[in-house]
Motif scaffolding. Structure first.
Motif, PDB file in Angstrom:
ATOM      1  N   GLY A 259      47.438 -49.027 -18.563  1.00 22.02           N
ATOM      2  CA  GLY A 259      48.791 -49.483 -18.875  1.00 22.02           C
ATOM      3  C   GLY A 259      48.889 -49.958 -20.319  1.00 22.02           C
ATOM      4  N   GLY A 260      47.850 -50.645 -20.803  1.00 27.22           N
ATOM      5  CA  GLY A 260      47.828 -51.104 -22.190  1.00 27.22           C
ATOM      6  C   GLY A 260      47.878 -49.940 -23.166  1.00 27.22           C
ATOM      7  N   HIS A 261      47.113 -48.881 -22.864  1.00 29.73           N
ATOM      8  CA  HIS A 261      47.202 -47.663 -23.686  1.00 29.73           C
ATOM      9  C   HIS A 261      48.619 -47.080 -23.619  1.00 29.73           C
ATOM     10  CE1 HIS A 261      43.035 -47.069 -24.837  1.00 29.73           C
ATOM     11  NE2 HIS A 261      42.605 -47.086 -23.597  1.00 29.73           N
ATOM     12  N   GLY A 262      49.139 -47.022 -22.381  1.00 26.67           N
ATOM     13  CA  GLY A 262      50.461 -46.430 -22.188  1.00 26.67           C
ATOM     14  C   GLY A 262      51.539 -47.186 -22.942  1.00 26.67           C
ATOM     15  N   LEU A 263      51.469 -48.517 -22.922  1.00 29.66           N
ATOM     16  CA  LEU A 263      52.476 -49.324 -23.623  1.00 29.66           C
ATOM     17  C   LEU A 263      52.452 -49.048 -25.122  1.00 29.66           C
ATOM     18  CD1 LEU A 263      52.093 -52.729 -21.744  1.00 29.66           C
ATOM     19  CD2 LEU A 263      54.009 -51.127 -21.604  1.00 29.66           C
ATOM     20  N   ILE A 285      42.048 -49.070 -32.455  1.00 27.64           N
ATOM     21  CA  ILE A 285      43.287 -49.850 -32.259  1.00 27.64           C
ATOM     22  C   ILE A 285      43.850 -49.563 -30.863  1.00 27.64           C
ATOM     23  CG2 ILE A 285      45.625 -50.268 -33.082  1.00 27.64           C
ATOM     24  CD1 ILE A 285      43.529 -51.320 -34.994  1.00 27.64           C
ATOM     25  N   HIS A 286      43.761 -48.312 -30.432  1.00 27.74           N
ATOM     26  CA  HIS A 286      44.230 -47.985 -29.082  1.00 27.74           C
ATOM     27  C   HIS A 286      43.497 -48.824 -28.053  1.00 27.74           C
ATOM     28  CE1 HIS A 286      47.027 -45.509 -27.009  1.00 27.74           C
ATOM     29  NE2 HIS A 286      47.083 -44.611 -27.980  1.00 27.74           N
ATOM     30  N   GLU A 287      42.176 -48.871 -28.217  1.00 23.51           N
ATOM     31  CA  GLU A 287      41.372 -49.611 -27.255  1.00 23.51           C
ATOM     32  C   GLU A 287      41.628 -51.117 -27.361  1.00 23.51           C
ATOM     33  OE1 GLU A 287      39.933 -47.716 -25.165  1.00 23.51           O
ATOM     34  OE2 GLU A 287      38.759 -49.164 -24.010  1.00 23.51           O
ATOM     35  N   SER A 288      42.013 -51.565 -28.546  1.00 25.02           N
ATOM     36  CA  SER A 288      42.354 -52.995 -28.651  1.00 25.02           C
ATOM     37  C   SER A 288      43.538 -53.312 -27.739  1.00 25.02           C
ATOM     38  CB  SER A 288      42.681 -53.373 -30.097  1.00 25.02           C
ATOM     39  OG  SER A 288      44.003 -52.974 -30.456  1.00 25.02           O
ATOM     40  N   GLN A 289      44.451 -52.354 -27.597  1.00 26.15           N
ATOM     41  CA  GLN A 289      45.630 -52.581 -26.770  1.00 26.15           C
ATOM     42  C   GLN A 289      45.271 -52.585 -25.288  1.00 26.15           C
ATOM     43  OE1 GLN A 289      48.593 -53.495 -28.372  1.00 26.15           O
ATOM     44  NE2 GLN A 289      46.885 -53.578 -29.799  1.00 26.15           N
ATOM     45  N   SER A 290      44.450 -51.628 -24.873  1.00 25.01           N
ATOM     46  CA  SER A 290      44.086 -51.575 -23.459  1.00 25.01           C
ATOM     47  C   SER A 290      43.244 -52.787 -23.076  1.00 25.01           C
ATOM     48  CB  SER A 290      43.339 -50.282 -23.151  1.00 25.01           C
ATOM     49  OG  SER A 290      42.217 -50.142 -23.990  1.00 25.01           O
ATOM     50  N   ARG A 291      42.319 -53.153 -23.941  1.00 24.83           N
ATOM     51  CA  ARG A 291      41.409 -54.236 -23.574  1.00 24.83           C
ATOM     52  C   ARG A 291      42.072 -55.601 -23.772  1.00 24.83           C
ATOM     53  NH1 ARG A 291      36.913 -52.414 -21.773  1.00 24.83           N
ATOM     54  NH2 ARG A 291      35.689 -54.295 -22.055  1.00 24.83           N
ATOM     55  N   LEU A 292      43.045 -55.649 -24.662  1.00 23.91           N
ATOM     56  CA  LEU A 292      43.807 -56.894 -24.787  1.00 23.91           C
ATOM     57  C   LEU A 292      44.529 -57.193 -23.469  1.00 23.91           C
ATOM     58  CD1 LEU A 292      45.668 -57.887 -27.995  1.00 23.91           C
ATOM     59  CD2 LEU A 292      46.646 -58.497 -25.811  1.00 23.91           C
ATOM     60  N   TRP A 293      45.187 -56.169 -22.919  1.00 18.95           N
ATOM     61  CA  TRP A 293      45.890 -56.380 -21.646  1.00 18.95           C
ATOM     62  C   TRP A 293      44.901 -56.591 -20.515  1.00 18.95           C
ATOM     63  CZ3 TRP A 293      50.769 -57.693 -21.116  1.00 18.95           C
ATOM     64  CH2 TRP A 293      51.685 -57.345 -22.103  1.00 18.95           C
ATOM     65  N   GLU A 294      43.875 -55.761 -20.481  1.00 19.45           N
ATOM     66  CA  GLU A 294      42.944 -55.836 -19.352  1.00 19.45           C
ATOM     67  C   GLU A 294      42.200 -57.175 -19.322  1.00 19.45           C
ATOM     68  OE1 GLU A 294      39.704 -53.079 -19.669  1.00 19.45           O
ATOM     69  OE2 GLU A 294      38.712 -53.831 -17.860  1.00 19.45           O
ATOM     70  N   ASN A 416      37.401 -54.129 -28.614  1.00 18.60           N
ATOM     71  CA  ASN A 416      37.165 -55.530 -28.247  1.00 18.60           C
ATOM     72  C   ASN A 416      37.322 -56.452 -29.452  1.00 18.60           C
ATOM     73  OD1 ASN A 416      36.602 -55.134 -25.536  1.00 18.60           O
ATOM     74  ND2 ASN A 416      34.435 -54.700 -25.932  1.00 18.60           N
ATOM     75  N   LEU A 417      36.805 -55.979 -30.582  1.00 18.98           N
ATOM     76  CA  LEU A 417      36.821 -56.820 -31.790  1.00 18.98           C
ATOM     77  C   LEU A 417      38.244 -56.952 -32.343  1.00 18.98           C
ATOM     78  CD1 LEU A 417      33.603 -55.484 -33.592  1.00 18.98           C
ATOM     79  CD2 LEU A 417      33.805 -57.103 -31.681  1.00 18.98           C
ATOM     80  N   TYR A 418      38.927 -55.803 -32.465  1.00 19.16           N
ATOM     81  CA  TYR A 418      40.320 -55.855 -32.937  1.00 19.16           C
ATOM     82  C   TYR A 418      41.177 -56.702 -31.985  1.00 19.16           C
ATOM     83  CZ  TYR A 418      39.880 -52.125 -36.488  1.00 19.16           C
ATOM     84  OH  TYR A 418      39.562 -51.397 -37.598  1.00 19.16           O
ATOM     85  N   GLY A 419      40.956 -56.493 -30.687  1.00 22.57           N
ATOM     86  CA  GLY A 419      41.780 -57.192 -29.692  1.00 22.57           C
ATOM     87  C   GLY A 419      41.676 -58.698 -29.827  1.00 22.57           C
ATOM     88  N   ALA A 420      40.449 -59.197 -29.960  1.00 23.93           N
ATOM     89  CA  ALA A 420      40.250 -60.645 -30.052  1.00 23.93           C
ATOM     90  C   ALA A 420      40.912 -61.197 -31.318  1.00 23.93           C
ATOM     91  CB  ALA A 420      38.760 -60.961 -30.045  1.00 23.93           C
TER      92      ALA A 420
END
Lengths: 493, 493
Positions: A259-263, A285-294, A416-420
């Motif tokens: 869902g984070g990727h989708g958003l 950056i894409h993964e920052s979005q998915s892992r931020l939500w997850e 993970n790093l970008y997300g944090a």
């Protein structure tokens, strides 16, 4: 400029046709249809390659040599056009078509091999995939290491040496944290393995997706062996999940992650949608979005508070004796395990570093594919302290290599790093973030992400976006600070 | 010859890519994705048109002018190549692309209009579709009547005048039979409207498909607003159905019907699969296969005997008080109704004749689209004796016109006639057919159909195939004999 935009739309259109066929292959295609599907995808790959490399693009780009872009978007449009033209032009069409046909077959062989826990049936495909990766690198050209050529496809501008300088200290820190946690009293998580019927999990997954803002008029949710997100058109962003009756979190965190990727894709400015700018700017950056939500939001204590009533409504027998703190601790349990996508936040990046080390060795030639299962065990022992007996829990667990995606895994750890780092700024801008999450209110964080990240699509490269949003370069300390704070509270480390 | 085969494979490959996108549009595509999907399909239509009309094909065909085909297959391969080249070449590419883009939108508009029971929102699309049909006929050229040009696309060689000579006496006979039956004591069918949960209907549908020989490794079953069968590749033949909890037969006979279409495509000789010969030879013959399974076999007393235990196992509360004869009479109840696809065997062809009459009038210009809902009511009154109040039960019920399929409906009635004639020969060759059906054993009739009809693909034109299989030309008396025998026993007419 308009002509360039039109050409980008044409290419995006063809890519999206391939995406429909690939989505179907993963979700619903009957088994015996694979050969014809490979032919379809190979033909499309050839067409895409032709469109990407027509001489008119070179001529258009040449004309734009002296053109001063009106704004960041125009600058990015031309920059990406140059990049994609350069990348596409180095490959002969025949090579692209052959590779695509092979990879579709390879993906199918992997799925069967994984099911049968049989490395040898997949080995010839994997050998060919790494051959292709080496040939890709030669075609693309590189400095220092062939890995840089591949990495650049997924995380433009990133280098193997830079990754090593991030991953070496990070890996050391994480392995240490895992050991420190292992010495403490363990948390309760038995309730996460109670029976949760799949049809109810599906309904819950949809509810959670709607909670975080996923739009079902522009997307949908299906079940696949390996969860993923794909764009079949600017208003057709689909996610998938997987269900295990006795593994409640498998579906839950898959839907939040995808869902984070989708958003991210759904939030790109509509004006950019049909151009090369209409996608996430890098996989990191894409993964920052998915892992931020997850993880950063989805596994927070506040969101646990918000979701527990929903979980209790859906599965009264499962969550009847579980309070908020128990749920929070349970879903944040740290324990080395075999499967990357089910790993906790602490061990997850270790799984990525394991794959990065093996990919480097395979590309350098110090490791051969036939020795990969053994090398996997050794790396797993070293980084995670455990050794998988089955190849389906080791080297065959991920779909990526079967698709020829080599150099892709590191972007997961970068996420993970970008997300944090993003979360820290978001918390400054939304002081009551926890209060909102406690009500399952996700509009404010989503709006923040849309405004600061999603809407820009690929206008800003990852590093520049990070600076614009957070005011500084990527810094892995924010991720470490986040883990320290969270796990000292949960485990007393 | 090999070059011609290669070109046909290329075209079939592209057509199958469109088929994947169309299947997805009907089954799973999110609503807001429609505009982009139309662009994708329009682009593919242009590509297919280009492949169909490249000058090399004309050159290849010219070289084959003096070539003596080695066998029926070679003869057919060249004949179909000439036919498809001729048809494709008359249309400008721009026209094909524009029409495809419009029709994808039109289909979407129809689905919404039908849901909302609103003719006016669909009217402009339908007007344009009939304009396209008239322009198609002009491009294609015709003798006597523009309808002949369209009809030939679906039933090669058939003429409007020949249809009239079949349909006029057939319509008169059927209307008379309906009246005669209406005067007799009616049969019981209340049990067919009892609650049958959709998930169990789905499992039953799959079981029935397997019973008749449908191969789920080369196909699948999904739910759509309008059931259909589509070929996404030589080993990817998918069917759809629809479910109504209180209409048991809706799903049951949809799966058998579409399964019949699917078996035809699945049974084509593998050697033909990638050429133009790798499909059913005409829509009339295709429909003979679906309606043979659905009605001639599926609604036979013997198959009722075979299926009742299965129905009782699945829905004990529904079929507990129903014996074989009651089931047989119930599913063969004759009663004029509004919806074609749910019509019984006697009234079904009247629905087709209704559409044929309206299409003729619309093409001739004696009827305008704006007056269609009223004209529909009048024809319905005349042929079926009933008048639908809602447009969703009248002119908006079928998907065909929304896709621009004009001249297509008559093939449904032809299918009834061909089917009855084939059944008579099949019964001669399989004397114990009823005994087998009573055991739900379908291998023998399927083998018979494969050998006599399916395996040949498009090698023989419909008329010739009919003569080869039954020893004579199409003769509508076999259908009438079949109905007389069946309904005299059920209703005592």
């Amino acid at each position: 400029m308009n002509e360039l935009i039109r050409k980008q739309k044409d290419i995006r259109l063809l890519q999206s046709i391939s995406a429909v066929l690939e989505w179907d292959q993963e979700t619903y295609m009957p088994g015996k249809a694979i050969d014809w599907r490979s032919e379809q995808l190979a033909w499309l790959a050839g067409q895409i390659h032709q469109k990407e490399t027509v001489p008119e693009i070179a001529a258009l780009l040449k004309k734009l040599d002296d053109y001063s872009p009106a704004d960041d978007r125009e600058e990015a449009l031309v920059r990406l056009a140059r990049r994609e033209y350069r990348i596409a032009s180095v490959f002969p069409e025949e090579y692209v078509v052959e590779k695509t046909r092979h990879l579709s077959q390879s993906q199918n062989a992997w799925a069967k091999a994984r099911q049968a826990d049989d490395f040898n049936s997949f080995r010839p495909f994997l050998e060919k995939n790494f051959d292709y990766a080496r040939r890709d690198a030669e075609y693309l050209g590189y400095e220092d290491h062939p890995y840089n050529a591949l990495l650049d496809l997924y995380e433009p501008g990133m280098k193997a040496a830079e990754l090593k300088s991030l991953f070496d200290p990070l890996g050391e820190y994480l392995a240490g944290l895992v050991r420190r946690i292992g010495e403490k009293e363990q948390v309760r998580s038995d309730f996460l393995n109670r029976s949760c019927p799949v049809d109810k999990q599906e309904a819950l997954g949809k509810e959670i997706l709607q909670t975080i803002g996923y739009d079902f008029e522009r997307g949908r949710l299906d079940a696949t062996a390996h969860p993923f997100t794909t764009e079949l058109g600017p208003r057709d962003i689909r996610v998938t999940t997987r269900y295990d009756e006795f593994e409640f979190t498998s579906n839950l965190f898959s839907v939040i992650h995808e869902g984070g990727h989708g958003l991210y894709e759904m939030g790109v400015d509509e004006d950019l949608a049909e151009t090369f700018l209409g996608q996430g700017t890098s996989l990191g950056i894409h993964e920052s979005q998915s892992r931020l939500w997850e993880n950063l939001l989805g596994r927070s204590r506040a969101f646990c508070d918000g979701c527990l009533p929903l979980f209790r409504d859906t599965f009264p027998d499962v969550f009847g004796d579980v309070d908020e703190e128990t749920l929070y601790r349970g879903i944040n349990r740290v324990k080395p395990s075999f499967i990357r996508v089910e790993a906790d936040e602490v061990t997850y990046s270790l799984h990525v570093i394991l794959r990065f080390n093996l990919e480097l060795a395979l590309l350098e030639g110090g490791l051969e594919v036939k020795d990969l299962p053994e090398a996997w065990k050794e790396e797993s022992k070293k980084l995670l302290g455990i050794v998988p007996e089955k190849v389906s829990q080791g080297v065959l667990q991920d779909v990526h290599w079967s698709f020829g995606l080599i150099g892709y895994f590191p972007t997961y750890a970068l996420g993970n790093l970008y997300g944090a780092q993003f979360l820290r700024t978001m918390k400054r801008d939304i002081p009551d973030l926890d209060g909102l999450l406690r009500q399952r209110e996700c509009a404010a964080p989503l709006d923040w992400l849309r405004k600061n990240i999603h809407s820009h699509g690929s206008v800003y490269p990852a590093g520049e976006l990070c600076r614009r949003v957070t005011g500084e370069d990527l810094n892995y300390r924010y991720f470490i600070d986040y883990l320290e704070e969270k796990y000292s509270r949960i485990y007393g480390v």
